[in-house]
Design an enzyme around this catalytic site. Structure first.
Site, PDB file in Angstrom:
ATOM      1  N   ASP A 192      10.411 -44.342  65.261  1.00 53.23           N
ATOM      2  CA  ASP A 192      11.177 -44.605  66.390  1.00 53.23           C
ATOM      3  C   ASP A 192      10.524 -45.562  67.346  1.00 53.23           C
ATOM      4  O   ASP A 192      10.582 -45.721  68.615  1.00 53.23           O
ATOM      5  CB  ASP A 192      10.973 -43.151  67.218  1.00 53.23           C
ATOM      6  CG  ASP A 192      12.116 -42.231  66.842  1.00 53.23           C
ATOM      7  OD1 ASP A 192      12.780 -42.544  65.673  1.00 53.23           O
ATOM      8  OD2 ASP A 192      11.852 -41.029  67.149  1.00 53.23           O
ATOM      9  N   GLU A 193       9.756 -46.571  66.821  1.00 54.04           N
ATOM     10  CA  GLU A 193       9.287 -47.675  67.483  1.00 54.04           C
ATOM     11  C   GLU A 193       9.857 -49.120  67.131  1.00 54.04           C
ATOM     12  O   GLU A 193       9.074 -50.155  67.317  1.00 54.04           O
ATOM     13  CB  GLU A 193       7.825 -47.554  67.401  1.00 54.04           C
ATOM     14  CG  GLU A 193       6.745 -46.232  68.134  1.00 54.04           C
ATOM     15  CD  GLU A 193       5.428 -46.256  68.146  1.00 54.04           C
ATOM     16  OE1 GLU A 193       5.018 -47.484  67.898  1.00 54.04           O
ATOM     17  OE2 GLU A 193       5.033 -45.360  68.327  1.00 54.04           O
TER      18      GLU A 193
END
Length: 282
Positions: free
Chosen positions: A226-227
């Site tokens: 999620d980055e």
């Protein structure tokens, strides 16, 4: 016969790049229909997206000539015919709001994509896929079978010639190997809160803390969970009268809209990678 193309490029910034690109297109009979450019002063990089019509030069010749032109300017570039819908594979688990939204937009002609397959680790949406005449591949995933499952998934993605993979609430963490193979062509969606809530039942945690903003983030998939580079985000307000169900419903609506915009912009070649960030020519 006139054909329309989209040229995207990035390179170290220097004087005269817009003039050089415009001149190249003019020399090859290209008529510019839409153009946007951006100079990132922090990195010294130049980004450009040009949509143009061309009658006198075919695509193969354009690409060959562009390769020589781009080398002179240390450019990373791509050229796509606007008539070619982007081949896409969707992946989903048990939450179908994003899948439903994308399928409806696709069927309605609102997204320039060609959905070739749906992959899921659950059987829940095989009837939905059938209603759109899209092949549905059920591939269960466990800790013991993850490597084999991902090999099957990637085999399908390659067989369909997918240029885009959309994780439409696919609730499995992809391995570093698959993330690398799909680099720059896989988009994920997840909820966003301030403060951030991790783990199970994030909307319950958000309700318990009385959040006033809930949102969603669409980003490219990387090995850092999620980055990845962010493509689009949005938020909606909440207040003390909202139940957990209210927050969840509003969050799902936001997720669907944010993901649809990200898919649309990517499939229109409006998103260029800029290190850990993106340049989005809306």
């Amino acid at each position: 016969m006139t054909h329309s193309y989209i040229l995207t490029l990035s390179c170290p910034d220097r004087l005269g790049l817009v003039h050089a690109v415009s001149g190249f297109l003019l020399d090859h009979g290209g008529n510019i229909e839409e153009a946007a450019q951006y100079n990132d002063q922090g990195t010294g990089l130049f980004f450009m997206r040009v949509q143009f019509a061309c009658e006198s030069t075919d695509e193969a010749t354009l690409k060959a000539e562009l390769a020589t032109f781009a080398e002179e300017h240390s450019m990373r570039w791509s050229l796509h015919a606007t008539s070619a819908a982007m081949k896409t594979v969707l992946m989903v688990s048990k939450e179908g709001h994003c899948l439903n939204d994308l399928l409806f937009r696709y069927k309605s002609g609102l997204l320039p994509i060609d959905i070739r397959a749906i992959i899921s680790n659950h059987r829940d949406f095989y009837q939905l896929a059938a209603s759109y005449n899209i092949p549905f591949h059920y591939i269960p995933v466990t800790a013991a079978t993850k490597a084999q499952a991902e090999a099957k998934q990637y085999e399908i993605i390659q067989a369909e010639g997918a240029e885009l993979v959309v994780l439409a609430r696919y609730m499995q963490v992809l391995s570093n190997d698959l993330c690398t193979k799909l680099s720059g062509r896989a988009i994920n969606i997840h909820h966003s809160f301030l403060p951030s809530f991790k783990g199970a039942k994030p909307y319950y945690q958000a309700h318990d803390r009385g959040v006033k903003l809930i949102g969603a983030t669409a980003h490219y998939v990387t090995a850092d969970l999620d980055e990845g580079p962010i493509i689009e985000q949005d938020v909606t307000r909440a207040d003390h009268t909202d139940t957990v169900e209210d927050l969840t419903a509003r969050g799902r609506d936001t997720e669907s809209q944010v993901l649809a915009r990200a898919v649309k912009w990517h499939s229109e070649h409006r998103v260029l990678l800029n290190g850990h960030k993106t340049v989005v020519f809306r």
